[in-house]
Design a protein around this motif. Sequence first.
Motif, short mmCIF file in Angstrom:
data_model
loop_
_atom_site.label_atom_id
_atom_site.label_comp_id
_atom_site.label_asym_id
_atom_site.label_seq_id
_atom_site.Cartn_x
_atom_site.Cartn_y
_atom_site.Cartn_z
N GLY A 48 18.99 26.15 -32.10
CA GLY A 48 19.85 26.96 -31.24
C GLY A 48 19.25 28.32 -30.94
O GLY A 48 19.32 28.81 -29.81
N LEU A 52 18.39 29.83 -27.27
CA LEU A 52 18.90 31.14 -26.83
C LEU A 52 17.77 32.09 -26.48
O LEU A 52 17.86 32.84 -25.50
N THR A 53 16.70 32.07 -27.26
CA THR A 53 15.54 32.93 -26.98
C THR A 53 14.91 32.57 -25.65
O THR A 53 14.56 33.44 -24.86
N ALA A 56 17.18 33.84 -22.92
CA ALA A 56 17.18 35.30 -22.88
C ALA A 56 15.90 35.82 -22.23
O ALA A 56 15.92 36.82 -21.55
#
Length: 64
Positions: A48, A52-53, A56
């Motif tokens: 996860g 997300l990285t 982003a």
Amino acid sequence: MEHMKLKSRKLWLALALIVVFTLLLWFEKLDADNYTQAVLTLFGIYSGANVLTKFAKGGDNNGN
């Protein structure tokens, strides 16, 4: 094929935690069911965090 980035702090933290979990299992401070659950939870968190990285950073479609 792109080489794996071994500079990732997330990767090193995940590997260190797997070593800790394995040592706890080895010294019988953790049973097999809890070990399995801990490793699966860690994998879920690690995966996860990578997703997300990527979002982003605005990664493109070819994995960069």
